[in-house]
Design a protein around this motif. Structure first.
Motif, mmCIF file in Angstrom:
data_model
loop_
_atom_site.group_PDB
_atom_site.id
_atom_site.type_symbol
_atom_site.label_atom_id
_atom_site.label_comp_id
_atom_site.label_asym_id
_atom_site.label_seq_id
_atom_site.Cartn_x
_atom_site.Cartn_y
_atom_site.Cartn_z
ATOM 1 N N THR A 26 0.848 -1.181 0.000
ATOM 2 C CA THR A 26 0.000 0.000 0.000
ATOM 3 C C THR A 26 0.892 1.241 0.000
ATOM 4 O O THR A 26 2.103 1.155 0.263
ATOM 5 C CB THR A 26 -0.896 0.034 1.235
ATOM 6 N N VAL A 27 0.302 2.390 -0.252
ATOM 7 C CA VAL A 27 1.061 3.641 -0.209
ATOM 8 C C VAL A 27 1.644 3.856 1.182
ATOM 9 O O VAL A 27 2.805 4.266 1.326
ATOM 10 C CB VAL A 27 0.165 4.829 -0.619
ATOM 11 N N ASP A 28 0.857 3.564 2.213
ATOM 12 C CA ASP A 28 1.355 3.736 3.581
ATOM 13 C C ASP A 28 2.512 2.800 3.881
ATOM 14 O O ASP A 28 3.462 3.172 4.585
ATOM 15 C CB ASP A 28 0.221 3.514 4.593
ATOM 16 N N GLU A 29 2.457 1.577 3.357
ATOM 17 C CA GLU A 29 3.566 0.645 3.576
ATOM 18 C C GLU A 29 4.831 1.138 2.885
ATOM 19 O O GLU A 29 5.932 1.022 3.439
ATOM 20 C CB GLU A 29 3.184 -0.749 3.068
ATOM 21 N N VAL A 30 4.683 1.711 1.698
ATOM 22 C CA VAL A 30 5.853 2.271 1.013
ATOM 23 C C VAL A 30 6.432 3.416 1.834
ATOM 24 O O VAL A 30 7.654 3.505 2.017
ATOM 25 C CB VAL A 30 5.482 2.756 -0.405
ATOM 26 N N ARG A 31 5.573 4.295 2.329
ATOM 27 C CA ARG A 31 6.059 5.419 3.145
ATOM 28 C C ARG A 31 6.821 4.904 4.369
ATOM 29 O O ARG A 31 7.839 5.474 4.755
ATOM 30 C CB ARG A 31 4.889 6.289 3.600
ATOM 31 N N GLY A 32 6.330 3.821 4.963
ATOM 32 C CA GLY A 32 6.960 3.304 6.176
ATOM 33 C C GLY A 32 8.361 2.765 5.960
ATOM 34 O O GLY A 32 9.201 2.831 6.861
ATOM 35 N N VAL A 33 8.611 2.221 4.779
ATOM 36 C CA VAL A 33 9.929 1.615 4.514
ATOM 37 C C VAL A 33 10.792 2.474 3.606
ATOM 38 O O VAL A 33 11.939 2.100 3.318
ATOM 39 C CB VAL A 33 9.784 0.207 3.903
ATOM 40 N N ALA A 34 10.281 3.615 3.159
ATOM 41 C CA ALA A 34 11.022 4.448 2.200
ATOM 42 C C ALA A 34 12.414 4.842 2.689
ATOM 43 O O ALA A 34 13.366 4.824 1.899
ATOM 44 C CB ALA A 34 10.201 5.679 1.832
ATOM 45 N N PRO A 35 12.600 5.213 3.976
ATOM 46 C CA PRO A 35 13.962 5.538 4.418
ATOM 47 C C PRO A 35 14.930 4.362 4.268
ATOM 48 O O PRO A 35 16.087 4.546 3.858
ATOM 49 C CB PRO A 35 13.774 5.924 5.887
ATOM 50 N N ALA A 36 14.463 3.152 4.580
ATOM 51 C CA ALA A 36 15.333 1.980 4.440
ATOM 52 C C ALA A 36 15.659 1.723 2.977
ATOM 53 O O ALA A 36 16.816 1.427 2.630
ATOM 54 C CB ALA A 36 14.668 0.756 5.060
ATOM 55 N N LEU A 37 14.667 1.839 2.095
ATOM 56 C CA LEU A 37 14.923 1.632 0.675
ATOM 57 C C LEU A 37 15.893 2.681 0.140
ATOM 58 O O LEU A 37 16.785 2.369 -0.651
ATOM 59 C CB LEU A 37 13.618 1.673 -0.119
ATOM 60 N N ALA A 38 15.724 3.930 0.581
ATOM 61 C CA ALA A 38 16.636 4.989 0.136
ATOM 62 C C ALA A 38 18.069 4.663 0.531
ATOM 63 O O ALA A 38 19.008 4.896 -0.246
ATOM 64 C CB ALA A 38 16.203 6.334 0.716
ATOM 65 N N SER A 39 18.250 4.096 1.719
ATOM 66 C CA SER A 39 19.612 3.734 2.152
ATOM 67 C C SER A 39 20.158 2.584 1.316
ATOM 68 O O SER A 39 21.364 2.544 1.023
ATOM 69 C CB SER A 39 19.622 3.367 3.644
ATOM 70 N N PHE A 40 19.302 1.645 0.897
ATOM 71 C CA PHE A 40 19.755 0.565 0.004
ATOM 72 C C PHE A 40 20.221 1.151 -1.324
ATOM 73 O O PHE A 40 21.270 0.781 -1.850
ATOM 74 C CB PHE A 40 18.628 -0.428 -0.259
#
Length: 200
Positions: A26-40
């Motif tokens: 969901t959009v909210d799930e993406v928002r929740g993990v976005a910082p971790a993905l950005a670091s990857f």
């Protein structure tokens, strides 16, 4: 499968007690993990393998998922157990009839080199072939990214310099590969026995 294609899906593979999941978030799930993905994405090694020269913020990650969806793509978050380890997607689904491009990143450096990428990529291929009804899946990979080249070879991919394949190349020097549904299923028969696909 003859079922709805525009609802969120979950793909799972369990082996030796380890559960891998690829989920359409969901959009909210993406928002929740976005910082971790950005670091990857910003990890120096990962950037070399992806030819990524642009730093991405968490907001950029959210925007990229939204853009991919708007273009008809199917993005996934990748989990080993409860641990987010990367992302992947099927994209460019309207470029060639019955075909699409796959991309997979196990971005968590602590778990790279364990074969997770092969299993996650197999999940996305299975989704593409069995749920979306694709007949061929393409990939575009930097020549220096030997781990990914080996990964896709294990899934039945072969070098493909056709006009259709080259249309998926991000850079002129990229290696383009493709696999048919039959070749993928032949190469991954044992692995596919433990794959489960279902709506979320």
């Amino acid at each position: 499968m003859g079922i709805e294609k525009d609802i969120p899906w979950l793909a799972e593979h369990r082996r030796d007690g380890e559960l891998l999941r690829a989920i359409e978030p969901t959009v909210d799930e993406v928002r929740g993990v976005a910082p971790a993905l950005a670091s990857f994405y910003d990890d120096p090694y990962n950037r070399r393998m992806m030819a990524n020269t642009v730093s991405m913020s968490a907001e950029d990650v959210v925007a990229s998922f939204a853009e991919l969806r708007a273009d008809g793509g199917r993005p996934f978050l990748l989990y080993a157990g409860e641990r987010l380890v990367g992302d992947g997607d099927l994209r460019h689904l309207s470029v060639c009839p019955g075909a699409g491009e796959v991309a997979v990143l196990v971005g968590d450096r602590a778990v790279q080199g364990r074969g997770l990428g092969t299993r996650f990529a197999a999940l996305l291929h299975a989704f593409g072939f069995q749920v979306l009804g694709l007949e061929r899946i393409f990939a575009s990979i930097l020549p220096v990214n030997e781990p990914s080249l080996r990964l896709f070879a294990r899934l039945g991919h072969a070098p493909d310099a056709s006009e259709a394949a080259r249309s998926f190349a991000d850079e002129p020097g990229d290696v383009t590969l493709s696999v048919s549904r039959a070749a993928f299923e032949s190469a991954t028969r044992e692995l596919l026995a433990d794959v489960r696909l279902r709506p979320r």
